[in-house]
Design an enzyme around this catalytic site. Sequence first.
Site, PDB file in Angstrom:
ATOM      1  CE  LYS A  13      -2.071  -1.236   3.862  1.00 53.29           C
ATOM      2  NZ  LYS A  13      -1.413  -2.535   4.118  1.00 53.29           N
ATOM      3  NE  ARG A  88      -5.051  -1.100   9.762  1.00 51.65           N
ATOM      4  CZ  ARG A  88      -3.971  -0.721   9.088  1.00 51.65           C
ATOM      5  NH1 ARG A  88      -3.926   0.418   8.470  1.00 51.65           N
ATOM      6  NH2 ARG A  88      -2.934  -1.516   9.037  1.00 51.65           N
ATOM      7  NE  ARG A 127       7.733  -2.421   6.317  1.00 53.38           N
ATOM      8  CZ  ARG A 127       6.410  -2.356   6.399  1.00 53.38           C
ATOM      9  NH1 ARG A 127       5.716  -1.837   5.406  1.00 53.38           N
ATOM     10  NH2 ARG A 127       5.802  -2.798   7.460  1.00 53.38           N
ATOM     11  NE  ARG A 160       5.846   0.092  10.053  1.00 61.15           N
ATOM     12  CZ  ARG A 160       4.755  -0.060   9.290  1.00 61.15           C
ATOM     13  NH1 ARG A 160       4.735   0.410   8.064  1.00 61.15           N
ATOM     14  NH2 ARG A 160       3.695  -0.682   9.753  1.00 61.15           N
ATOM     15  NE  ARG A 171       1.745  -4.499  11.192  1.00 65.17           N
ATOM     16  CZ  ARG A 171       2.928  -4.326  10.616  1.00 65.17           C
ATOM     17  NH1 ARG A 171       4.044  -4.643  11.265  1.00 65.17           N
ATOM     18  NH2 ARG A 171       3.020  -3.831   9.408  1.00 65.17           N
TER      19      ARG A 171
HETATM   20  P1  AP5 Z   1       4.836  -1.638   1.836  1.00 65.83           P
HETATM   21  O1  AP5 Z   1       4.513  -0.852   0.607  1.00 65.83           O
HETATM   22  O2  AP5 Z   1       5.545  -0.961   2.930  1.00 65.83           O
HETATM   23  O3  AP5 Z   1       3.481  -2.365   2.359  1.00 65.83           O
HETATM   24  P2  AP5 Z   1       2.230  -1.810   3.164  1.00 65.83           P
HETATM   25  O4  AP5 Z   1       1.021  -2.464   2.560  1.00 65.83           O
HETATM   26  O5  AP5 Z   1       2.256  -0.327   3.213  1.00 65.83           O
HETATM   27  O6  AP5 Z   1       2.512  -2.477   4.567  1.00 65.83           O
HETATM   28  P3  AP5 Z   1       2.371  -1.896   6.049  1.00 65.83           P
HETATM   29  O7  AP5 Z   1       3.144  -2.817   6.922  1.00 65.83           O
HETATM   30  O8  AP5 Z   1       2.693  -0.447   6.074  1.00 65.83           O
HETATM   31  O9  AP5 Z   1       0.849  -2.101   6.284  1.00 65.83           O
HETATM   32  P4  AP5 Z   1       0.118  -2.096   7.633  1.00 65.83           P
HETATM   33  O10 AP5 Z   1      -1.285  -2.043   7.155  1.00 65.83           O
HETATM   34  O11 AP5 Z   1       0.447  -3.231   8.517  1.00 65.83           O
HETATM   35  O12 AP5 Z   1       0.736  -0.822   8.402  1.00 65.83           O
HETATM   36  P5  AP5 Z   1       0.233   0.664   8.600  1.00 65.83           P
HETATM   37  O13 AP5 Z   1       1.401   1.544   8.614  1.00 65.83           O
HETATM   38  O14 AP5 Z   1      -0.890   0.974   7.679  1.00 65.83           O
HETATM   39  O15 AP5 Z   1       5.658  -2.924   1.377  1.00 65.83           O
HETATM   40  C1  AP5 Z   1       6.136  -3.861   2.328  1.00 65.83           C
HETATM   41  C2  AP5 Z   1       7.521  -4.399   1.913  1.00 65.83           C
HETATM   42  O16 AP5 Z   1       7.379  -5.160   0.719  1.00 65.83           O
HETATM   43  C3  AP5 Z   1       8.541  -3.294   1.587  1.00 65.83           C
HETATM   44  O17 AP5 Z   1       9.808  -3.725   1.987  1.00 65.83           O
HETATM   45  C4  AP5 Z   1       8.446  -3.141   0.069  1.00 65.83           C
HETATM   46  O18 AP5 Z   1       9.654  -2.671  -0.465  1.00 65.83           O
HETATM   47  C5  AP5 Z   1       8.141  -4.576  -0.347  1.00 65.83           C
HETATM   48  N1  AP5 Z   1       7.307  -4.646  -1.549  1.00 65.83           N
HETATM   49  C6  AP5 Z   1       6.254  -3.845  -1.897  1.00 65.83           C
HETATM   50  N2  AP5 Z   1       5.710  -4.256  -3.071  1.00 65.83           N
HETATM   51  C7  AP5 Z   1       6.420  -5.358  -3.452  1.00 65.83           C
HETATM   52  C8  AP5 Z   1       6.348  -6.252  -4.574  1.00 65.83           C
HETATM   53  N3  AP5 Z   1       5.419  -6.098  -5.544  1.00 65.83           N
HETATM   54  N4  AP5 Z   1       7.228  -7.276  -4.617  1.00 65.83           N
HETATM   55  C9  AP5 Z   1       8.177  -7.440  -3.664  1.00 65.83           C
HETATM   56  N5  AP5 Z   1       8.315  -6.623  -2.580  1.00 65.83           N
HETATM   57  C10 AP5 Z   1       7.438  -5.603  -2.477  1.00 65.83           C
HETATM   58  O19 AP5 Z   1      -0.367   0.599  10.070  1.00 65.83           O
HETATM   59  C11 AP5 Z   1       0.462   0.372  11.193  1.00 65.83           C
HETATM   60  C12 AP5 Z   1      -0.359   0.359  12.459  1.00 65.83           C
HETATM   61  O20 AP5 Z   1      -1.001   1.649  12.639  1.00 65.83           O
HETATM   62  C13 AP5 Z   1      -1.527  -0.640  12.490  1.00 65.83           C
HETATM   63  O21 AP5 Z   1      -1.097  -1.914  12.908  1.00 65.83           O
HETATM   64  C14 AP5 Z   1      -2.468   0.028  13.484  1.00 65.83           C
HETATM   65  O22 AP5 Z   1      -2.039  -0.194  14.799  1.00 65.83           O
HETATM   66  C15 AP5 Z   1      -2.304   1.508  13.193  1.00 65.83           C
HETATM   67  N6  AP5 Z   1      -3.287   2.028  12.238  1.00 65.83           N
HETATM   68  C16 AP5 Z   1      -3.025   2.514  10.978  1.00 65.83           C
HETATM   69  N7  AP5 Z   1      -4.168   2.898  10.383  1.00 65.83           N
HETATM   70  C17 AP5 Z   1      -5.176   2.653  11.258  1.00 65.83           C
HETATM   71  C18 AP5 Z   1      -6.595   2.821  11.188  1.00 65.83           C
HETATM   72  N8  AP5 Z   1      -7.202   3.296  10.093  1.00 65.83           N
HETATM   73  N9  AP5 Z   1      -7.316   2.458  12.272  1.00 65.83           N
HETATM   74  C19 AP5 Z   1      -6.722   1.961  13.364  1.00 65.83           C
HETATM   75  N10 AP5 Z   1      -5.391   1.762  13.488  1.00 65.83           N
HETATM   76  C20 AP5 Z   1      -4.622   2.105  12.440  1.00 65.83           C
HETATM   77 MG    MG Z   2       2.439   1.090   4.796  1.00 70.39          MG
END
Ligand code: AP5
Ligand code: MG
Length: 225
Positions: A13, A88, A127, A160, A171
């Site tokens: 994402k 979410r 990552r 992270r 998660r």
């Molecule tokens: P990356 O692009 O970083 O993936 P991502 O989908 O953004 O993964 P996240 O870990 O950020 O998602 P998340 O939903 O767990 O975390 P968030 O920050 O939203 O890619 C991942 C890796 O793969 C990278 O190394 C990249 O280089 C690699 N990659 C990408 N594409 C690839 C491909 N095609 N092939 C190979 N490699 C690839 O949330 C974190 C925390 O915040 C949550 O756990 C929660 O506690 C809180 N939070 C956030 N939003 C909310 C909400 N709306 N409500 C409540 N709590 C929330």
């Molecule tokens: Mg992300």
Amino acid sequence: MRLTMLGRPGAGKGTQGALLAEHFGIPHISTGSMFRDAIRSGSALGALAKRFIDRGHLVPDDVAIRIVEERLTRGDCRNGYILDGFPRTVAQARALDAALHSTGHELDAAVEIRISDEEAVMRIAHRWVCPECGATYFRRYPACAERSRCQVCNATLTQREDDTEETARERLAVYLVQTQPVISYYEERGRLITVNGEQSIEEVFREMVDSLTRVRDELESSGAL
Ligand code: AP5
Ligand code: MG
Ligand code: ZN
């Protein structure tokens, strides 16, 4: 265009959000990044969010809804935006629809980037991120394997705090229970687009751009954009 991206942790994402923002000229809004910025700034919001994020649990709905509603009122969102990590829960999806309807708008599409459970945990474990500019590196790519500094700004890369294997599994479990229903929510309303996330970053991007360009053209020809 007003879009949201859904998908398991590690689906891509953040990676695709940055590329799409540049392509369509609209902001990329990641609630996870907003919470991490708040943690770094030492604010009360950051302290609250950290308690949940460190355990791999969701921050309470009212907090997430409040920061997104506030963010969407800023001028740069006038012509659209790409939400990443919001909504979410079904409660967040309903709140987003209500906020949009109150200003005469609608979410144009929800894009699910689909990857398997194993791929999610593997990507998170490998990552590395730049604490300065937010660039992301996947250490399984040969080009990134030895990298310890950011290619963009030369800062030292870190991981992270919620990217341990144990927290990644939590998660993922939270995603399956609380976020998977959001996918059905958009599917029932005819707004879901699914792309295969287990291709190269460039291939995933191309698939997303093709689908979203079709959505944009339909909206333009119906006068909705
Ligand atoms: P990356 O692009 O970083 O993936 P991502 O989908 O953004 O993964 P996240 O870990 O950020 O998602 P998340 O939903 O767990 O975390 P968030 O920050 O939203 O890619 C991942 C890796 O793969 C990278 O190394 C990249 O280089 C690699 N990659 C990408 N594409 C690839 C491909 N095609 N092939 C190979 N490699 C690839 O949330 C974190 C925390 O915040 C949550 O756990 C929660 O506690 C809180 N939070 C956030 N939003 C909310 C909400 N709306 N409500 C409540 N709590 C929330
Ligand atoms: Mg992300
Ligand atoms: Zn950097």
